[in-house]
Motif scaffolding. Structure first.
Motif: not given
Length: 254
Positions: A145-147, A166-167, A177-179, A207-209
């Motif tokens: 978290x918090x990369x 995220x990462x 990784x990002x929401x 990555x876009x979730x």
């Protein structure tokens, strides 16, 4: 000719990648600037509760209000771009896209753009972030978290560490990784951050979730939101049954 769309954001901490949307500007095809700023009443004064919400000092915001309004009234938006290029600031005007629609009322278009971009729900974004966190926790990976990744907001700016939610690290490579809810403010803010990182490392992986009904895949709204994400990231629809497998494939963690 297209209109240029700008998002005006406040970064309480310049080390973080996500700004808070406080205004918009539209440069119409004739070069006229239409500006809308948050927290201002009819007399042009600011709401102190609004200032506290965005961690803004009254005097600082009023200085920016005056500068932005002068530039807009003179139809000289380049003055804003030149200033922020030469001097880092907590308030940034980003060009986030163009509008190809034909309209004869750009003032009304700017009002709608402002309402969509600035009056977004913070609680909605936070709840979606929690949902994505649970989605990652259920996957057989060890995420962080918090990369942070280095990035530049423009070609001539300073290199800053930009923070992402995220990462995942694989073979010494950090993948973000990002929401990202399918909203203009979330999508274009994330795309601007992707562009900033790619100015330093064009091989960085994002990555876009996101979330949408598969039956809406061909809708204009969903297509418009997915296009900027697909230009710099791998969108993953959390609603799909195979979303977790798709994530693992993209991360190379399968």
């Amino acid at each position: 000719m297209p209109a240029n769309l700008f998002l005006i954001q406040h970064f309480h901490d310049l080390r973080l990648h996500e700004g808070r949307n406080i205004g918009v500007a539209v440069e119409d095809p004739d070069g006229r600037i239409h500006l809308r700023l948050g927290g201002l009443d009819a007399a042009g004064d600011v709401d102190t509760r609004w200032l506290r919400r965005f961690n803004l000092a009254r005097g600082y915001y009023l200085q920016w209000r005056d500068f932005l309004e002068r530039s807009a009234n003179a139809n000289d938006w380049e003055a804003v771009i030149r200033f922020q290029t030469s001097k880092p600031s907590n308030i940034i005007a980003r060009k986030v896209g163009v509008n190809l629609s034909e309209t004869h009322n750009w003032a009304r278009f700017t009002d709608s753009y402002f309402a969509e971009m600035v009056d977004s729900s913070i609680s909605e974004r936070e709840s979606f972030s929690d949902r994505v966190r649970r989605f990652l926790e259920s996957a057989p990976i060890r995420f962080e978290e918090k990369v942070k990744l280095p990035g530049r907001w423009d070609n001539f700016g300073d290199t800053l560490d930009l923070e992402f939610p995220f990462g995942y690290s694989n073979r010494s490579e950090l993948k973000v990784i990002a929401p990202i809810p399918l909203r203009h403010s979330s999508v274009y803010s994330f795309k601007a951050s992707i562009d900033a990182v790619h100015r330093v490392n064009r091989h960085a992986v994002f990555v876009a979730v996101t979330s949408f009904d598969e039956s809406d895949l061909d809708s204009e709204r969903v297509e418009t939101m997915l296009q900027p994400l697909e230009a710099g990231a791998f969108p993953i629809n959390i609603e799909q049954e195979n979303a977790q497998n798709t994530l693992l494939d993209v991360l190379g963690a399968a």
